[in-house]
Scaffold this motif. Structure first.
Motif, PDB file in Angstrom:
ATOM      1  N   GLY A  73      41.717  41.868 -48.005  1.00 15.90           N
ATOM      2  CA  GLY A  73      41.634  42.999 -46.912  1.00 15.90           C
ATOM      3  C   GLY A  73      42.990  43.726 -47.207  1.00 15.90           C
ATOM      4  N   PRO A  74      43.379  44.642 -46.172  1.00 19.83           N
ATOM      5  CA  PRO A  74      44.599  45.442 -46.499  1.00 19.83           C
ATOM      6  C   PRO A  74      45.688  44.799 -46.003  1.00 19.83           C
ATOM      7  CG  PRO A  74      43.006  46.913 -45.059  1.00 19.83           C
ATOM      8  CD  PRO A  74      42.333  45.201 -45.597  1.00 19.83           C
ATOM      9  N   GLY A  75      46.950  44.521 -46.877  1.00 19.46           N
ATOM     10  CA  GLY A  75      48.099  44.132 -46.393  1.00 19.46           C
ATOM     11  C   GLY A  75      48.067  42.514 -47.011  1.00 19.46           C
ATOM     12  N   VAL A  76      46.916  42.115 -47.552  1.00 16.53           N
ATOM     13  CA  VAL A  76      47.091  40.560 -48.214  1.00 16.53           C
ATOM     14  C   VAL A  76      47.941  40.666 -49.471  1.00 16.53           C
ATOM     15  CG1 VAL A  76      45.789  38.747 -48.668  1.00 16.53           C
ATOM     16  CG2 VAL A  76      45.008  39.918 -46.736  1.00 16.53           C
ATOM     17  N   ALA A  77      48.961  39.735 -49.361  1.00 15.35           N
ATOM     18  CA  ALA A  77      49.638  39.690 -50.869  1.00 15.35           C
ATOM     19  C   ALA A  77      49.625  38.225 -51.083  1.00 15.35           C
ATOM     20  CB  ALA A  77      51.181  40.153 -50.813  1.00 15.35           C
ATOM     21  N   GLY A  78      49.990  37.845 -52.413  1.00 17.62           N
ATOM     22  CA  GLY A  78      50.111  36.367 -53.082  1.00 17.62           C
ATOM     23  C   GLY A  78      48.988  35.602 -53.163  1.00 17.62           C
ATOM     24  N   VAL A  79      47.645  36.223 -53.128  1.00 14.46           N
ATOM     25  CA  VAL A  79      46.306  35.792 -53.358  1.00 14.46           C
ATOM     26  C   VAL A  79      45.659  36.432 -54.489  1.00 14.46           C
ATOM     27  CG1 VAL A  79      44.357  34.788 -52.232  1.00 14.46           C
ATOM     28  CG2 VAL A  79      46.443  35.138 -50.763  1.00 14.46           C
ATOM     29  N   GLU A  80      45.212  35.605 -55.319  1.00 17.36           N
ATOM     30  CA  GLU A  80      44.589  36.319 -56.378  1.00 17.36           C
ATOM     31  C   GLU A  80      43.215  35.916 -56.552  1.00 17.36           C
ATOM     32  OE1 GLU A  80      45.727  37.806 -59.328  1.00 17.36           O
ATOM     33  OE2 GLU A  80      47.495  37.753 -58.114  1.00 17.36           O
ATOM     34  N   PRO A  81      42.390  37.082 -56.351  1.00 16.61           N
ATOM     35  CA  PRO A  81      40.732  36.864 -56.497  1.00 16.61           C
ATOM     36  C   PRO A  81      40.466  35.767 -57.725  1.00 16.61           C
ATOM     37  CG  PRO A  81      41.280  39.142 -56.396  1.00 16.61           C
ATOM     38  CD  PRO A  81      42.754  38.448 -56.659  1.00 16.61           C
ATOM     39  N   GLY A  82      39.469  35.117 -57.517  1.00 13.59           N
ATOM     40  CA  GLY A  82      38.824  34.007 -58.114  1.00 13.59           C
ATOM     41  C   GLY A  82      39.588  32.712 -57.821  1.00 13.59           C
ATOM     42  N   THR A  83      40.600  32.547 -57.270  1.00 13.06           N
ATOM     43  CA  THR A  83      41.156  31.245 -56.872  1.00 13.06           C
ATOM     44  C   THR A  83      40.356  30.397 -56.187  1.00 13.06           C
ATOM     45  OG1 THR A  83      43.342  32.595 -56.533  1.00 13.06           O
ATOM     46  CG2 THR A  83      42.927  30.302 -55.629  1.00 13.06           C
ATOM     47  N   ARG A  84      40.109  29.261 -56.697  1.00  9.14           N
ATOM     48  CA  ARG A  84      39.422  28.160 -55.993  1.00  9.14           C
ATOM     49  C   ARG A  84      39.984  27.873 -54.853  1.00  9.14           C
ATOM     50  NH1 ARG A  84      39.112  23.603 -58.425  1.00  9.14           N
ATOM     51  NH2 ARG A  84      36.768  23.108 -58.516  1.00  9.14           N
ATOM     52  N   VAL A  85      39.415  27.724 -53.485  1.00 10.47           N
ATOM     53  CA  VAL A  85      39.910  27.392 -52.359  1.00 10.47           C
ATOM     54  C   VAL A  85      38.944  26.551 -51.268  1.00 10.47           C
ATOM     55  CG1 VAL A  85      41.208  29.535 -52.094  1.00 10.47           C
ATOM     56  CG2 VAL A  85      39.255  29.725 -51.275  1.00 10.47           C
ATOM     57  N   CYS A  86      39.588  25.860 -50.249  1.00 11.08           N
ATOM     58  CA  CYS A  86      38.838  25.488 -49.224  1.00 11.08           C
ATOM     59  C   CYS A  86      39.646  25.945 -47.934  1.00 11.08           C
ATOM     60  CB  CYS A  86      38.497  24.176 -49.073  1.00 11.08           C
ATOM     61  SG  CYS A  86      40.140  23.101 -49.005  1.00 11.08           S
ATOM     62  N   VAL A  87      38.964  25.961 -46.690  1.00 12.49           N
ATOM     63  CA  VAL A  87      39.495  26.823 -45.712  1.00 12.49           C
ATOM     64  C   VAL A  87      39.721  25.989 -44.770  1.00 12.49           C
ATOM     65  CG1 VAL A  87      38.868  28.514 -43.863  1.00 12.49           C
ATOM     66  CG2 VAL A  87      38.214  28.800 -46.419  1.00 12.49           C
ATOM     67  N   ALA A  88      40.979  26.100 -44.083  1.00  9.67           N
ATOM     68  CA  ALA A  88      41.481  25.530 -42.827  1.00  9.67           C
ATOM     69  C   ALA A  88      40.386  25.968 -41.639  1.00  9.67           C
ATOM     70  CB  ALA A  88      42.953  25.836 -42.399  1.00  9.67           C
ATOM     71  N   PRO A  89      39.658  25.273 -40.798  1.00 11.61           N
ATOM     72  CA  PRO A  89      38.649  25.860 -40.208  1.00 11.61           C
ATOM     73  C   PRO A  89      39.440  26.287 -38.900  1.00 11.61           C
ATOM     74  CG  PRO A  89      38.575  23.472 -40.256  1.00 11.61           C
ATOM     75  CD  PRO A  89      39.566  23.719 -41.250  1.00 11.61           C
ATOM     76  N   GLY A  90      40.433  25.953 -38.322  1.00 18.21           N
ATOM     77  CA  GLY A  90      41.118  26.327 -37.093  1.00 18.21           C
ATOM     78  C   GLY A  90      42.094  27.672 -37.294  1.00 18.21           C
ATOM     79  N   TYR A  91      41.912  28.787 -36.623  1.00 19.79           N
ATOM     80  CA  TYR A  91      43.041  30.026 -36.546  1.00 19.79           C
ATOM     81  C   TYR A  91      43.419  30.214 -35.188  1.00 19.79           C
ATOM     82  CZ  TYR A  91      38.767  32.484 -34.789  1.00 19.79           C
ATOM     83  OH  TYR A  91      37.558  32.516 -34.241  1.00 19.79           O
ATOM     84  N   SER A  92      44.496  30.832 -35.245  1.00 22.16           N
ATOM     85  CA  SER A  92      45.125  31.055 -33.854  1.00 22.16           C
ATOM     86  C   SER A  92      45.725  32.152 -33.936  1.00 22.16           C
ATOM     87  CB  SER A  92      46.087  29.902 -33.407  1.00 22.16           C
ATOM     88  OG  SER A  92      47.302  29.758 -34.666  1.00 22.16           O
ATOM     89  N   CYS A  93      46.580  32.881 -32.699  1.00 23.62           N
ATOM     90  CA  CYS A  93      47.079  34.165 -32.669  1.00 23.62           C
ATOM     91  C   CYS A  93      48.407  34.393 -33.620  1.00 23.62           C
ATOM     92  CB  CYS A  93      47.554  34.614 -31.373  1.00 23.62           C
ATOM     93  SG  CYS A  93      48.938  33.921 -30.421  1.00 23.62           S
ATOM     94  N   GLY A  94      49.015  33.160 -33.744  1.00 26.09           N
ATOM     95  CA  GLY A  94      50.181  33.180 -34.661  1.00 26.09           C
ATOM     96  C   GLY A  94      51.460  33.851 -34.084  1.00 26.09           C
ATOM     97  N   ALA A  95      51.422  34.083 -32.722  1.00 25.40           N
ATOM     98  CA  ALA A  95      52.722  35.018 -31.978  1.00 25.40           C
ATOM     99  C   ALA A  95      52.992  33.963 -30.679  1.00 25.40           C
ATOM    100  CB  ALA A  95      52.231  36.159 -31.603  1.00 25.40           C
ATOM    101  N   CYS A  96      52.334  33.128 -30.297  1.00 31.98           N
ATOM    102  CA  CYS A  96      52.523  32.552 -29.023  1.00 31.98           C
ATOM    103  C   CYS A  96      53.635  31.326 -29.178  1.00 31.98           C
ATOM    104  CB  CYS A  96      51.427  32.067 -28.274  1.00 31.98           C
ATOM    105  SG  CYS A  96      50.481  30.889 -28.884  1.00 31.98           S
ATOM    106  N   LEU A  97      53.852  30.790 -27.945  1.00 31.01           N
ATOM    107  CA  LEU A  97      54.962  29.641 -28.352  1.00 31.01           C
ATOM    108  C   LEU A  97      54.317  28.538 -28.977  1.00 31.01           C
ATOM    109  CD1 LEU A  97      57.687  28.595 -27.206  1.00 31.01           C
ATOM    110  CD2 LEU A  97      56.674  27.722 -25.163  1.00 31.01           C
TER     111      LEU A  97
END
Ligand code: ZN
Length: 347
Positions: A73-97
């Motif tokens: 998506g827009p603004g994503v850097a440092g990730v190459e298409p084709g990279t093998r990954v798994c995913v951390a299932p939990g996500y959060s706002c990234g801005a709170c305390l």
């Protein structure tokens, strides 16, 4: 694309396999071509319904999945298409305390793929870029899908909440469940001795193979007496409980002075009568736990990729047989993770 969708039905939801549009990654997001997804209790709760909680249905389930990076998506850097990954299932706002102090699971906007937004039981899934965990070459993608949620949950329970120490005695209920398989290995890794309970002799045997020192079939044996005998009356240092009403009240009586009981679920019932006398007489801690931080997720992944922790796979089903996979989960005839093959190994 093909996707499993849970549609509202009665108190819960109904599984369907559908064709839906391939999702587009937004700012900061990445599209993953899914290879494998794993089932969790969450998938069953979504279908059964949870009193007091509303899933945003229709939704694609699947908290755990692996694959290859497909589009940025827009603004994503440092990730190459084709990279093998798994995913951390939990996500959060990234801005709170809590997020700023590395405790993302305490964020008020904390969510889980496959619970609060679309997950991985589909040919493609869109996730936040920071949730990608690169999978080393040579590490199979099916195993990479089989550990994130359960090993994170068990790690946070034992290492962060209960602060397990070498030489301690740890009781883990329901040896074959995903969280308990992980907890057994993690307690063992930290130098603790483990006793497990399970509902069949076969699961007890597998629990011992998975690193437990002692196992008891609670259908034929008395787990309370066995636990007392195992600790020589000294008591247990830590109990990992996600069973609830059937086990938690007795657990408090089995703990040693300073013991900790940590719970992440109540599969047998959430209401129970508790005698709190041992809680203060013995300076016990009764701890709740849900998921864990992104840092812990990466720590767990490193142990898995280096072979110190080993995901256990019970069975594999093609995506089309998702209903059969759910039946298997519901049967409780399971030891470890049930996987859905979506695209298979593609990296
Ligand atoms: Zn936050």
């Amino acid at each position: 694309m093909k996707a499993v969708r849970v549609h509202p039905k009665g108190e819960g939801g109904e599984l369907r396999l559908e064709e839906i549009p391939v999702p587009e990654p937004g700012p900061g997001e990445v599209r993953v071509r899914v290879a494998w997804a794993a089932l969790n209790q969450m998938d069953r709760w979504m279908c059964r319904g949870v009193p007091g909680f509303r899933f945003p249905l229709p939704l694609t389930p699947g908290c755990d999945f692996s694959g290859t990076v497909d589009a940025l998506g827009p603004g994503v850097a440092g990730v190459e298409p084709g990279t093998r990954v798994c995913v951390a299932p939990g996500y959060s706002c990234g801005a709170c305390l809590p997020c700023g102090s590395g405790r993302q699971n305490l964020c008020r906007r904390f969510g889980i793929y496959g619970e609060t937004r679309d997950g991985g039981d589909a040919e493609f899934a869109v996730v936040h870029a920071e949730n990608l965990i690169p999978v080393p070459d040579g590490f199979p993608l099916d195993r990479a899908a089989a550990f994130p949620l359960t090993f994170l949950t068990a790690w946070h329970m034992l290492v962060d909440r209960a602060q397990v120490r070498p030489g301690e005695r740890v009781l883990i209920h329901a040896a074959g469940s995903g969280v308990s398989v992980a907890a057994t290995q993690i307690a063992h890794l930290w130098g603790a001795a483990v006793m497990v309970t399970a509902g069949t002799a076969e699961k007890v045997r597998k629990g011992l193979e998975n690193g437990a020192e002692k196992g008891v079939d609670y259908r034929t044996g008395d787990w309370v007496a066995e636990a007392r005998a195992w600790t020589g009356k000294a008591g247990l240092d830590v109990i990992v409980d996600h069973v609830g009403a059937d086990t938690l009240p007795q657990g408090l009586w089995l703990l040693a002075r300073g013991g900790r009981l940590v719970t992440c679920g109540v599969t047998s019932g959430r209401s129970m009568e508790l005698n709190l006398a041992p809680l203060f007489f013995k300076s016990l801690s009764l701890l709740g736990s849900t998921m864990g931080s992104l840092g812990e997720q990466k720590e767990v992944a490193a142990h898995v990729f280096d072979g110190r922790l080993q995901p256990v796979i019970d069975s594999r089903f093609p995506l089309e047989k998702v209903a059969r996979a759910h039946e298997k989960m519901e049967s409780r005839d399971v030891f470890g993770k049930i996987l859905l093959e979506v695209g298979g190994e593609t990296g």
